[in-house]
Write a protein that holds these residues in place. Structure first.
Motif, PDB file in Angstrom:
ATOM      1  N   ASN A 148      46.990   6.799 -17.770  1.00  0.00           N
ATOM      2  CA  ASN A 148      45.770   6.449 -18.501  1.00  0.00           C
ATOM      3  C   ASN A 148      44.783   5.760 -17.575  1.00  0.00           C
ATOM      4  N   GLY A 149      43.538   6.165 -17.667  1.00  0.00           N
ATOM      5  CA  GLY A 149      42.505   5.545 -16.847  1.00  0.00           C
ATOM      6  C   GLY A 149      42.475   6.063 -15.423  1.00  0.00           C
ATOM      7  N   LYS A 154      40.784  11.318 -15.192  1.00  0.00           N
ATOM      8  CA  LYS A 154      40.864  12.743 -15.532  1.00  0.00           C
ATOM      9  C   LYS A 154      39.664  13.190 -16.378  1.00  0.00           C
ATOM     10  N   THR A 155      39.389  12.412 -17.415  1.00  0.00           N
ATOM     11  CA  THR A 155      38.262  12.782 -18.275  1.00  0.00           C
ATOM     12  C   THR A 155      36.944  12.674 -17.516  1.00  0.00           C
ATOM     13  N   THR A 156      36.851  11.642 -16.688  1.00  0.00           N
ATOM     14  CA  THR A 156      35.644  11.495 -15.870  1.00  0.00           C
ATOM     15  C   THR A 156      35.455  12.715 -14.979  1.00  0.00           C
ATOM     16  N   GLN A 183      38.620  15.287 -25.202  1.00  0.00           N
ATOM     17  CA  GLN A 183      39.698  14.394 -25.629  1.00  0.00           C
ATOM     18  C   GLN A 183      39.289  13.714 -26.944  1.00  0.00           C
TER      19      GLN A 183
HETATM   20  N1  LIG Z   1      31.161   6.034 -19.388  1.00  0.00           N
HETATM   21  C1  LIG Z   1      31.918   5.108 -18.753  1.00  0.00           C
HETATM   22  N2  LIG Z   1      31.411   3.886 -18.471  1.00  0.00           N
HETATM   23  C2  LIG Z   1      32.157   2.959 -17.851  1.00  0.00           C
HETATM   24  N3  LIG Z   1      33.415   3.143 -17.444  1.00  0.00           N
HETATM   25  C3  LIG Z   1      33.981   4.340 -17.692  1.00  0.00           C
HETATM   26  C4  LIG Z   1      33.272   5.381 -18.358  1.00  0.00           C
HETATM   27  N4  LIG Z   1      34.070   6.460 -18.485  1.00  0.00           N
HETATM   28  C5  LIG Z   1      35.241   6.095 -17.917  1.00  0.00           C
HETATM   29  N5  LIG Z   1      35.201   4.840 -17.440  1.00  0.00           N
HETATM   30  C6  LIG Z   1      36.266   4.157 -16.731  1.00  0.00           C
HETATM   31  O1  LIG Z   1      36.745   5.010 -15.737  1.00  0.00           O
HETATM   32  C7  LIG Z   1      38.136   4.967 -15.645  1.00  0.00           C
HETATM   33  C8  LIG Z   1      38.708   6.347 -15.823  1.00  0.00           C
HETATM   34  O2  LIG Z   1      38.534   6.746 -17.179  1.00  0.00           O
HETATM   35  P1  LIG Z   1      38.886   8.201 -17.692  1.00  0.00           P
HETATM   36  O3  LIG Z   1      38.488   8.265 -19.108  1.00  0.00           O
HETATM   37  O4  LIG Z   1      38.328   9.207 -16.786  1.00  0.00           O
HETATM   38  O5  LIG Z   1      40.465   8.193 -17.591  1.00  0.00           O
HETATM   39  P2  LIG Z   1      41.508   9.277 -18.073  1.00  0.00           P
HETATM   40  O6  LIG Z   1      42.300   9.640 -16.884  1.00  0.00           O
HETATM   41  O7  LIG Z   1      40.857  10.359 -18.804  1.00  0.00           O
HETATM   42  O8  LIG Z   1      42.414   8.398 -19.045  1.00  0.00           O
HETATM   43  P3  LIG Z   1      43.186   8.824 -20.383  1.00  0.00           P
HETATM   44  O9  LIG Z   1      44.469   9.447 -19.970  1.00  0.00           O
HETATM   45  O10 LIG Z   1      43.409   7.521 -21.074  1.00  0.00           O
HETATM   46  O11 LIG Z   1      42.304   9.731 -21.139  1.00  0.00           O
HETATM   47  C9  LIG Z   1      38.609   3.976 -16.684  1.00  0.00           C
HETATM   48  O12 LIG Z   1      38.817   2.737 -16.041  1.00  0.00           O
HETATM   49  C10 LIG Z   1      37.472   3.897 -17.640  1.00  0.00           C
HETATM   50  O13 LIG Z   1      37.403   2.623 -18.226  1.00  0.00           O
END
Ligand SMILES: Nc1ncnc2c1ncn2[C@@H]1O[C@H](COP(=O)(O)OP(=O)(O)OP(=O)(O)O)[C@@H](O)[C@H]1O
Ligand SMILES: [Mg+2]
Lengths: 335, 252
Positions: free
Chosen positions: B39-40, B43-45, B86
């Motif tokens: 988590n974090g 990936k989504t970013t 997601q």
């Molecule tokens: N729009 C945003 N503004 C500020 N911080 C962000 C934003 N989007 C993501 N983050 C931060 O970037 C990091 C990566 O987030 P992301 O959502 O990409 O993780 P993830 O791998 O998709 O996690 P998960 O498995 O929980 O979905 C996290 O620390 C999150 O808090």
């Protein structure tokens, strides 16, 4: 499936037609007809505004500005320049559409309160211009507008006409005309909503992100619906000017913009029939509450607030839900 | 061979947080390419960057050799990229099938005149569009919901509906962000079958997923992210044996 859907679309339109054309049974004097005609014209404006607010999820707190522009353009062209009403309405609508497109492009990038403020400002600027251009508009005193005509054939609230052998006085004829215009306005709006363009518009409301990733150019569609709703306002404003025979800057005022938006919210955002009901109710209310004349703006503000708190879906959708819930419960009780 | 997606030195910072940092990889056409990580991990970013919702702080993404830096999401859609979210993005103000028909937006001519007057040409197109949307809803297994309001559908059905909408665009590359999240075992199994069907059609799939069984079974290639950085990159077999991955992720 498609057939069923088509039928349900046409059913709504037919119900509206039946209501509109049987209404004269309850109208007994020219004053009633005048009110009903105003209702139909304003309902048409609100149907257009609802495309922007209810379906595309944007806002305009300056829509009276476009209504006023349409009214004054027609008034000026027919009054000062001897144009016939139809070309004046058409050219006015095109000009207003153009203006809406030009101001819409930049301000529709804004969201929420910023968009509200920007559209409010657009409305104010238009009202100020109308107030100040005394030579053209008569300024705060207003200006007379010639009788509506279709290339020479005149439709005056004071004339007499015959339709299919039925004798009509001018106010009856005007009402029927306005009712027909409203039906066309609703038909066009429904056609728009139930189409690829309509889905794109609604997706801007439903999920702008989803819209963008499936290829909807959201900026373009916001502009498009802003222009369409402004054109609705312009045409209706033009008709209103001819019907009234005299217009003042009140047609472009902030107060009137608020009335329009309150009609949409009260009637039911995203429900075409709902916003027509909203227009009817809010047009009737001041007639009933004549004692509150000075408090009109306050009253409308209050209605807007209370609706948003207690009936966020609006009058008609809430009624429909209540009815269908009751029907369901009754059906359940029988088993 | 030319990659469908090529990412070089990609960086995205939110204030001081580097959600994605120095990420490079490439995706070949026809692959099922999965991105995993805690988590974090970013990936989504990463998906938001690829689909044009975010602009990179630095680095470059190429789609079929073309830099996507100046392209809006809708322009990327025109180039064959579509995705799911997601945090589901369904238009709750429409029916189920209208959501899928929205997916065909770019396939439809939208002429204002024929729209306003509901000309036969428009009706024909709409009917074909509706038919195609119906097939897709059956394909993803929500054929019973056609004219149901989206707001009245279950979570699992909406997840599949979102995939149907993305497929309706006939993408060459589809990004699925945690499609199995919140699904039960049966639904997940159905999803796996569905993703395989999508891949078999020749659509390239990028997948973010926490369900390891699903990911390991379905992927041609995996990218492991940790704190925004690439931890490992390889086939499922390679990833399983990668000591860094085991330490940082699979083991923990
Ligand atoms: N729009 C945003 N503004 C500020 N911080 C962000 C934003 N989007 C993501 N983050 C931060 O970037 C990091 C990566 O987030 P992301 O959502 O990409 O993780 P993830 O791998 O998709 O996690 P998960 O498995 O929980 O979905 C996290 O620390 C999150 O808090
Ligand atoms: Mg995520």
């Amino acid at each position: 499936m498609l057939n069923r859907f088509m039928q349900s679309r046409l059913r709504g339109l037919m119900v509206l037609a039946v209501i509109l054309f049987s209404l004269p049974v309850f109208l007994s004097n020219p004053f009633h007809y005048e009110l009903a005609t105003q209702m139909a014209i304003i309902a048409g404006t609100v149907v257009g505004l609802n495309l922007l607010v209810g379906f595309a999820g944007q806002i305009s707190l300056g829509h009276a500005g476009f209504f006023g522009l349409g009214a004054y353009f027609t008034g000026i062209m027919t009054g000062h320049y001897g144009w016939s009403a139809i070309p004046a309405l058409v050219v006015g609508a095109i000009l207003v559409g153009l203006i809406a497109w030009i101001v819409g492009r930049p301000i529709l990038r804004l969201k929420g309160h910023y968009l509200s403020m920007a559209t409010l400002a657009v409305g104010f600027i238009i009202a100020i211009i109308i107030n100040n251009e005394r030579q053209l508009t008569g300024g705060p005193d207003g200006m007379p507008v010639p009788v509506f005509d279709v290339f020479g054939w005149e439709l005056s609230p004071f004339g007499t006409y015959s339709l299919f052998g039925i004798e009509l006085n001018g106010s009856e004829a005007w009402y029927l005309f306005a009712a027909a215009v409203l039906l066309v306005a609703v038909w066009l709006a429904q056609n728009l909503i139930d189409s690829p363009i309509g889905r794109a518009l609604r997706s801007v409301h439903g999920s702008e992100v989803a819209a963008r990733v499936v290829g909807v150019n959201t900026a373009r569609y916001k502009s498009l619906v802003f222009v369409i709703s402004a054109v609705y306002a312009s045409v209706m404003g033009g008709l209103y000017a001819h019907f009234q025979g005299f217009i003042t800057p009140a047609v472009a005022s902030f107060d009137f913009s608020i009335v329009l938006i309150t009609m949409v919210v009260l009637g039911g955002m995203g429900s075409t029939m709902g916003v027509i009901l909203g227009a009817v109710v809010l047009k009737l209310l001041p007639q009933i509450l004549t004692h509150f004349q000075e408090m009109e703006a306050v009253m409308f503000g209050l209605i807007l607030m209370l609706t948003m708190i207690f009936m966020p879906k609006g009058l008609l959708p809430t009624l429909q839900m209540a009815v269908s819930k009751r029907l369901k419960r009754r059906a359940g009780g029988q088993q | 061979m030319n990659a469908l997606i090529e990412v070089r030195g990609l960086d995205k910072a939110f204030g001081g947080v580097h959600a994605v940092e120095g990420v490079s990889f490439s995706v070949q056409a026809g692959q099922v390419y999965s991105v995993i990580g805690p988590n974090g991990a970013g990936k989504t970013t990463l998906f938001n960057l690829i689909s044009g919702l975010y602009t990179p702080t630095s680095g470059e993404i190429r789609l079929n050799g073309e830099s996507t830096a100046r392209l809006e999401p809708n322009q990327l859609a025109e180039r064959g990229l579509c995705r799911t979210f997601q945090q589901m993005q369904i238009c709750m103000n429409m029916t189920a099938i209208e959501n899928v028909m929205l997916g065909r937006h770019l396939k439809l001519k939208s002429n204002l005149f024929s729209t306003l007057f509901r000309l036969p040409s428009l009706l024909r197109d709409e009917q074909a569009c509706r038919q195609r949307a119906k097939e897709l809803m059956e394909f993803v297994g929500c054929g019973e919901y056609l004219d149901t309001d989206a707001s009245a559908m279950s979570y699992g059905a909406l997840k599949r509906l979102e995939i149907a909408r993305a497929l309706a665009a006939e993408p060459t590359l589809i990004l699925l962000d945690e499609p199995a999240a919140g699904l039960n075992a049966t639904e997940t199994a159905a999803l796996e079958v569905l993703i395989r069907k999508i891949a078999v059609q020749g659509t390239t799939v990028m997948l973010v997923e926490h369900d390891m069984k699903l990911v390991m079974g379905i992927s041609d290639h995996l990218l492991v992210l940790n704190y925004g950085r690439v931890l490992a990159d390889g086939t499922p077999a390679e990833i399983r044996q990668n000591p860094d991955v085991i330490a940082a992720y699979l083991g923990g």
